[in-house]
Scaffold this motif. Structure first.
Motif, PDB file in Angstrom:
ATOM      1  N   ALA A   1       0.811  -1.221   0.000  1.00  0.00           N
ATOM      2  CA  ALA A   1       0.000   0.000   0.000  1.00  0.00           C
ATOM      3  C   ALA A   1       0.838   1.262   0.000  1.00  0.00           C
ATOM      4  O   ALA A   1       0.290   2.367  -0.072  1.00  0.00           O
ATOM      5  CB  ALA A   1      -0.919   0.006   1.231  1.00  0.00           C
TER       6      ALA A   1
ATOM      7  N   PHE B   1       0.267   4.505  -2.069  1.00  0.00           N
ATOM      8  CA  PHE B   1      -0.988   5.237  -1.872  1.00  0.00           C
ATOM      9  C   PHE B   1      -1.034   6.008  -0.555  1.00  0.00           C
ATOM     10  O   PHE B   1      -2.040   6.666  -0.269  1.00  0.00           O
ATOM     11  CB  PHE B   1      -2.159   4.258  -1.937  1.00  0.00           C
ATOM     12  CG  PHE B   1      -2.261   3.534  -3.240  1.00  0.00           C
ATOM     13  CD1 PHE B   1      -2.934   4.097  -4.309  1.00  0.00           C
ATOM     14  CD2 PHE B   1      -1.665   2.291  -3.414  1.00  0.00           C
ATOM     15  CE1 PHE B   1      -3.026   3.429  -5.527  1.00  0.00           C
ATOM     16  CE2 PHE B   1      -1.742   1.621  -4.617  1.00  0.00           C
ATOM     17  CZ  PHE B   1      -2.422   2.195  -5.681  1.00  0.00           C
TER      18      PHE B   1
ATOM     19  N   ASN C   1      -1.614   9.781  -0.886  1.00  0.00           N
ATOM     20  CA  ASN C   1      -2.980  10.150  -1.270  1.00  0.00           C
ATOM     21  C   ASN C   1      -3.858   8.903  -1.241  1.00  0.00           C
ATOM     22  O   ASN C   1      -4.059   8.237  -2.261  1.00  0.00           O
ATOM     23  CB  ASN C   1      -3.037  10.792  -2.655  1.00  0.00           C
ATOM     24  CG  ASN C   1      -4.433  11.323  -2.979  1.00  0.00           C
ATOM     25  OD1 ASN C   1      -5.337  11.257  -2.147  1.00  0.00           O
ATOM     26  ND2 ASN C   1      -4.610  11.847  -4.176  1.00  0.00           N
ATOM     27  N   PRO C   2      -4.380   8.552  -0.074  1.00  0.00           N
ATOM     28  CA  PRO C   2      -5.188   7.332   0.057  1.00  0.00           C
ATOM     29  C   PRO C   2      -6.470   7.351  -0.754  1.00  0.00           C
ATOM     30  O   PRO C   2      -7.060   6.294  -0.982  1.00  0.00           O
ATOM     31  CB  PRO C   2      -5.467   7.259   1.558  1.00  0.00           C
ATOM     32  CG  PRO C   2      -5.271   8.652   2.060  1.00  0.00           C
ATOM     33  CD  PRO C   2      -4.214   9.259   1.195  1.00  0.00           C
ATOM     34  N   CYS C   3      -6.898   8.520  -1.211  1.00  0.00           N
ATOM     35  CA  CYS C   3      -8.101   8.575  -2.043  1.00  0.00           C
ATOM     36  C   CYS C   3      -7.898   7.812  -3.349  1.00  0.00           C
ATOM     37  O   CYS C   3      -8.870   7.340  -3.961  1.00  0.00           O
ATOM     38  CB  CYS C   3      -8.482  10.014  -2.331  1.00  0.00           C
ATOM     39  SG  CYS C   3      -8.891  10.993  -0.861  1.00  0.00           S
ATOM     40  N   ASP C   4      -6.649   7.679  -3.784  1.00  0.00           N
ATOM     41  CA  ASP C   4      -6.373   6.965  -5.029  1.00  0.00           C
ATOM     42  C   ASP C   4      -6.628   5.459  -4.915  1.00  0.00           C
ATOM     43  O   ASP C   4      -6.624   4.751  -5.929  1.00  0.00           O
ATOM     44  CB  ASP C   4      -4.920   7.200  -5.457  1.00  0.00           C
ATOM     45  CG  ASP C   4      -4.680   8.613  -5.968  1.00  0.00           C
ATOM     46  OD1 ASP C   4      -5.672   9.301  -6.269  1.00  0.00           O
ATOM     47  OD2 ASP C   4      -3.504   9.014  -6.055  1.00  0.00           O
ATOM     48  N   LEU C   5      -6.825   4.972  -3.699  1.00  0.00           N
ATOM     49  CA  LEU C   5      -7.143   3.554  -3.525  1.00  0.00           C
ATOM     50  C   LEU C   5      -8.509   3.206  -4.098  1.00  0.00           C
ATOM     51  O   LEU C   5      -8.802   2.034  -4.349  1.00  0.00           O
ATOM     52  CB  LEU C   5      -7.106   3.184  -2.042  1.00  0.00           C
ATOM     53  CG  LEU C   5      -5.722   3.058  -1.413  1.00  0.00           C
ATOM     54  CD1 LEU C   5      -5.828   3.029   0.107  1.00  0.00           C
ATOM     55  CD2 LEU C   5      -5.024   1.800  -1.928  1.00  0.00           C
TER      56      LEU C   5
ATOM     57  N   THR D   1      -3.779  13.107   5.627  1.00  0.00           N
ATOM     58  CA  THR D   1      -2.441  12.531   5.710  1.00  0.00           C
ATOM     59  C   THR D   1      -1.512  13.291   6.644  1.00  0.00           C
ATOM     60  O   THR D   1      -0.427  12.787   6.962  1.00  0.00           O
ATOM     61  CB  THR D   1      -1.789  12.486   4.316  1.00  0.00           C
ATOM     62  OG1 THR D   1      -1.696  13.823   3.795  1.00  0.00           O
ATOM     63  CG2 THR D   1      -2.599  11.626   3.357  1.00  0.00           C
TER      64      THR D   1
ATOM     65  N   CYS E   1      -8.983   8.534   3.707  1.00  0.00           N
ATOM     66  CA  CYS E   1      -9.747   9.386   2.801  1.00  0.00           C
ATOM     67  C   CYS E   1     -11.213   9.300   3.196  1.00  0.00           C
ATOM     68  O   CYS E   1     -11.706   8.214   3.536  1.00  0.00           O
ATOM     69  CB  CYS E   1      -9.562   8.935   1.349  1.00  0.00           C
ATOM     70  SG  CYS E   1     -10.286  10.092   0.146  1.00  0.00           S
TER      71      CYS E   1
ATOM     72  N   VAL F   1     -10.594  -1.435  -3.218  1.00  0.00           N
ATOM     73  CA  VAL F   1      -9.248  -1.198  -2.708  1.00  0.00           C
ATOM     74  C   VAL F   1      -8.341  -2.376  -3.047  1.00  0.00           C
ATOM     75  O   VAL F   1      -7.206  -2.181  -3.521  1.00  0.00           O
ATOM     76  CB  VAL F   1      -9.283  -0.974  -1.186  1.00  0.00           C
ATOM     77  CG1 VAL F   1      -7.866  -0.906  -0.615  1.00  0.00           C
ATOM     78  CG2 VAL F   1     -10.036   0.312  -0.856  1.00  0.00           C
TER      79      VAL F   1
ATOM     80  N   THR G   1      -7.418  -2.303  -6.661  1.00  0.00           N
ATOM     81  CA  THR G   1      -6.420  -1.258  -6.921  1.00  0.00           C
ATOM     82  C   THR G   1      -5.033  -1.717  -6.497  1.00  0.00           C
ATOM     83  O   THR G   1      -4.047  -1.534  -7.228  1.00  0.00           O
ATOM     84  CB  THR G   1      -6.802   0.034  -6.178  1.00  0.00           C
ATOM     85  OG1 THR G   1      -8.085   0.486  -6.621  1.00  0.00           O
ATOM     86  CG2 THR G   1      -5.770   1.127  -6.430  1.00  0.00           C
ATOM     87  N   LEU G   2      -4.934  -2.306  -5.308  1.00  0.00           N
ATOM     88  CA  LEU G   2      -3.643  -2.764  -4.805  1.00  0.00           C
ATOM     89  C   LEU G   2      -3.058  -3.874  -5.660  1.00  0.00           C
ATOM     90  O   LEU G   2      -1.837  -4.039  -5.743  1.00  0.00           O
ATOM     91  CB  LEU G   2      -3.782  -3.213  -3.360  1.00  0.00           C
ATOM     92  CG  LEU G   2      -4.058  -2.123  -2.332  1.00  0.00           C
ATOM     93  CD1 LEU G   2      -4.371  -2.729  -0.968  1.00  0.00           C
ATOM     94  CD2 LEU G   2      -2.888  -1.156  -2.239  1.00  0.00           C
TER      95      LEU G   2
END
Length: 209
Positions: A56, A59, A62-66, A85, A98, A201, A204-205
Motif C-alpha cells: 500500500a 498510496f 494520497n489514500p483517495c487513489d485507492l 495525511t 480518505c 481497494v 487497486t492494490l
C-alpha cells in the motif's frame, strides 16, 4: 526494563467520521498496552500469514487513489474524497485515510490504511485478534474474505444494526486497511457498502484499472 507502549487504533476517530456525517465528534482516545513479548520488534508472533501480501506504500501520500472515482460513483459517492495525511490521526495514531460524503444527508464512508498499528508492532490480523483478547476491541467477527484476503467486522462495539459498519482487511502480516460506512439504514446496507469499497481497494492494490 521499560516496556514499549503501543496504541491499538482500529478505525478512524469520531472526529474524522463526523466530517462525513456532519455530526460533532471528539478526539480519538486510543488504548495503550504493552507490546507483545517474544518478538524484538514488538510484532505479534501469532496470527495467520498473508500468502500474497499487497503493497500500500504508493498510496499513503494520497489514500483517495485507492478507490477510483469512477468505481465509487456506482456506490453513490459522486464527489472526490478528502484525504487526511498530515493530522495527528494520520501521522501519529492510525494512518492516512480518505473521507467521502454520500449523496444522502448523513451518509459517509472512510478508507484508512492502518500504518499506525504496523509501526507500533501491533499491525495485521494478529494485532486485531490480540486487541480483542485484551478487550481493547469490544467486537471482532470474521466474515467472508475480500478478494482472497481475510476480513473482519470490528470496533469498540457492534454498531451494524444502526447503519455503521467497520470492516478491516488484512493485506500483509503486519498491515490492515479499514472501510467504515455510516449513516445507512441498517447492517445490510452499511456492510454491503464497506465490502464493496474494500473490494475496490483490493483490486487497486493488485494493479486493477
Amino acid at each position: 526494563m521499560n516496556k514499549l507502549k503501543a496504541v491499538v487504533l482500529l478505525v478512524v476517530a469520531a472526529a474524522s467520521l463526523a466530517a462525513c456525517s456532519g455530526e460533532t465528534g471528539g478526539k480519538p482516545r486510543p488504548v495503550e498496552t504493552a507490546a507483545p513479548q517474544g518478538s524484538p520488534t514488538g510484532q505479534p508472533p501469532d496470527g495467520p500469514s498473508i500468502p500474497d501480501p499487497l503493497d500500500a506504500s504508493p498510496f499513503l501520500g494520497n489514500p483517495c487513489d485507492l478507490t477510483p472515482q469512477a468505481k465509487l460513483s456506482g456506490l453513490g459517492y459522486t464527489e472526490p474524497g478528502e484525504p487526511k495525511t498530515e493530522d495527528d490521526v494520520a501521522k501519529v495514531l492510525a494512518g492516512p485515510s480518505c473521507h467521502w460524503r454520500g449523496t444522502e444527508p448523513g451518509v459517509g464512508m472512510t478508507v484508512q490504511v492502518q500504518t499506525g498499528n504496523r509501526d507500533a508492532g501491533i499491525g495485521g490480523v494478529a494485532g486485531l485478534e490480540k486487541a480483542k483478547q485484551s478487550r481493547q476491541l469490544g467486537f471482532l467477527e470474521q466474515t467472508e474474505g475480500i478478494g482472497g484476503y481475510p476480513a473482519f467486522f470490528a470496533g469498540q462495539s457492534d454498531r451494524r444494526a444502526t447503519g455503521t459498519c467497520a470492516l478491516a482487511v488484512g493485506i500483509a502480516d503486519d498491515l490492515t486497511f479499514t472501510v467504515t460506512s455510516l449513516g445507512y439504514e441498517g447492517a445490510q446496507d452499511s456492510c454491503d457498502n464497506s465490502a464493496g469499497v474494500a473490494a475496490i481497494v483490493i483490486d487497486t492494490l493488485k494493479g486493477g484499472a
